[in-house]
Design a protein around this motif. Structure first.
Motif, PDB file in Angstrom:
ATOM      1  N   ARG A   1       0.848  -1.204   0.000  1.00 26.21           N
ATOM      2  CA  ARG A   1       0.000   0.000   0.000  1.00 26.21           C
ATOM      3  C   ARG A   1       0.880   1.249   0.000  1.00 26.21           C
ATOM      4  O   ARG A   1       0.619   2.205  -0.733  1.00 26.21           O
ATOM      5  CB  ARG A   1      -0.924  -0.022   1.211  1.00 26.21           C
TER       6      ARG A   1
ATOM      7  N   THR B   1      -5.252  12.694   1.062  1.00 25.01           N
ATOM      8  CA  THR B   1      -6.600  12.206   1.293  1.00 25.01           C
ATOM      9  C   THR B   1      -7.159  11.586   0.026  1.00 25.01           C
ATOM     10  O   THR B   1      -7.732  10.495   0.063  1.00 25.01           O
ATOM     11  CB  THR B   1      -7.526  13.361   1.718  1.00 25.01           C
TER      12      THR B   1
ATOM     13  N   ASP C   1      -5.369   8.270  -0.598  1.00 28.22           N
ATOM     14  CA  ASP C   1      -5.817   7.184   0.290  1.00 28.22           C
ATOM     15  C   ASP C   1      -7.176   6.672  -0.157  1.00 28.22           C
ATOM     16  O   ASP C   1      -7.425   5.463  -0.132  1.00 28.22           O
ATOM     17  CB  ASP C   1      -5.888   7.675   1.743  1.00 28.22           C
ATOM     18  N   ARG C   2      -8.093   7.566  -0.598  1.00 31.43           N
ATOM     19  CA  ARG C   2      -9.405   7.127  -1.070  1.00 31.43           C
ATOM     20  C   ARG C   2      -9.268   6.278  -2.324  1.00 31.43           C
ATOM     21  O   ARG C   2      -9.945   5.264  -2.474  1.00 31.43           O
ATOM     22  CB  ARG C   2     -10.296   8.333  -1.376  1.00 31.43           C
TER      23      ARG C   2
ATOM     24  N   LEU D   1      -6.662   4.485  -3.206  1.00 31.48           N
ATOM     25  CA  LEU D   1      -6.046   3.193  -2.824  1.00 31.48           C
ATOM     26  C   LEU D   1      -7.061   2.305  -2.126  1.00 31.48           C
ATOM     27  O   LEU D   1      -7.087   1.096  -2.351  1.00 31.48           O
ATOM     28  CB  LEU D   1      -4.827   3.423  -1.921  1.00 31.48           C
ATOM     29  N   ASP D   2      -7.915   2.879  -1.284  1.00 28.41           N
ATOM     30  CA  ASP D   2      -8.950   2.092  -0.601  1.00 28.41           C
ATOM     31  C   ASP D   2      -9.937   1.537  -1.618  1.00 28.41           C
ATOM     32  O   ASP D   2     -10.415   0.405  -1.476  1.00 28.41           O
ATOM     33  CB  ASP D   2      -9.689   2.957   0.424  1.00 28.41           C
ATOM     34  N   ALA D   3     -10.264   2.300  -2.633  1.00 31.65           N
ATOM     35  CA  ALA D   3     -11.224   1.854  -3.633  1.00 31.65           C
ATOM     36  C   ALA D   3     -10.652   0.698  -4.453  1.00 31.65           C
ATOM     37  O   ALA D   3     -11.378  -0.228  -4.831  1.00 31.65           O
ATOM     38  CB  ALA D   3     -11.608   3.020  -4.537  1.00 31.65           C
ATOM     39  N   THR D   4      -9.388   0.695  -4.720  1.00 28.68           N
ATOM     40  CA  THR D   4      -8.787  -0.392  -5.501  1.00 28.68           C
ATOM     41  C   THR D   4      -8.519  -1.631  -4.652  1.00 28.68           C
ATOM     42  O   THR D   4      -8.471  -2.747  -5.163  1.00 28.68           O
ATOM     43  CB  THR D   4      -7.465   0.064  -6.139  1.00 28.68           C
ATOM     44  N   ALA D   5      -8.378  -1.495  -3.347  1.00 26.99           N
ATOM     45  CA  ALA D   5      -8.073  -2.638  -2.471  1.00 26.99           C
ATOM     46  C   ALA D   5      -9.294  -3.513  -2.266  1.00 26.99           C
ATOM     47  O   ALA D   5      -9.182  -4.702  -2.038  1.00 26.99           O
ATOM     48  CB  ALA D   5      -7.546  -2.142  -1.133  1.00 26.99           C
ATOM     49  N   HIS D   6     -10.492  -2.919  -2.344  1.00 19.52           N
ATOM     50  CA  HIS D   6     -11.698  -3.711  -2.055  1.00 19.52           C
ATOM     51  C   HIS D   6     -12.272  -4.174  -3.307  1.00 19.52           C
ATOM     52  O   HIS D   6     -12.809  -4.525  -4.024  1.00 19.52           O
ATOM     53  CB  HIS D   6     -12.696  -2.900  -1.256  1.00 19.52           C
TER      54      HIS D   6
END
Length: 192
Positions: free
Chosen positions: A159, A181, A184-185, A187-192
């Motif tokens: 990450r 910010t 991070d959003r 990266l969070d969207a691609t991780a899930h």
């Protein structure tokens, strides 16, 4: 000088002519065979009875008792030998039965010992197998936990690396560094 033979030499004064090998009988034959003459028959019977009685007495008192004692001793010895042989046979039979009984008992004990040993070894092997299985399960759980921890750590590093790479790409494409910010959003969207 040689002695004259009285059978072939006539007495002095005899006028008989001597023929060698021939003997003259001066007595006349009475005609009957001497044992069968009736005149001496009674005397012969008496001598026969005396000789038979003496022979019977000697046999009865001397020879037969000796023979009887020898036969009796031999019979006793044979009886004793047969009794001893019978006793030895009985002992041998008893020893054979005792041996077979002891052999059967020993075989039974050997089977019992073998079965007990097999059971003990199987139980020991089962205990060792369970202990080894528990140890391996513990090691597997520890390994899985280590892998999970390292995976999470690696994913955390990914990450961070992905964030740095994305930030570098956006900065190079746009010329401006993205704000933290929005990065991070994304990266969070691609991780899930």
């Amino acid at each position: 000088m040689a002695q004259p033979n009285p059978l072939t030499t006539p007495p002095p004064g005899a006028d008989t002519q001597v023929v060698p090998g021939h003997v003259e009988h001066t007595e006349a034959h009475s005609g009957a065979f001497p044992p069968f003459e009736t005149s001496g028959f009674l005397a012969q019977l008496i001598w026969l009875a005396l000789a038979f009685g003496l022979l019977y007495y000697l046999m009865d008192k001397i020879a037969l008792p000796r023979i009887q004692s020898i036969l009796h001793a031999r019979a006793e010895r044979l009886r004793a030998d047969l009794d001893q042989a019978q006793a030895m046979k009985a002992e041998a039979d008893a020893a054979g039965v005792a041996f077979e009984t002891a052999l059967r008992d020993a075989q039974g004990k050997a089977r019992d010992i073998a079965q007990t040993t097999r059971n003990e070894l199987a139980a020991e092997a089962e205990t060792k197998r369970k202990a080894l299985e528990d140890e391996l399960n513990a090691k597997l759980s520890a390994s899985e936990a280590t892998i999970r921890t390292r995976t999470e750590a690696a994913m955390g590093n990914v990450r961070t690396i992905a964030g740095e790479a994305a930030s570098a790409i956006v900065e190079r494409l746009t010329g401006q560094a993205p704000d933290r910010t929005s990065l991070d959003r994304a990266l969070d969207a691609t991780a899930h």
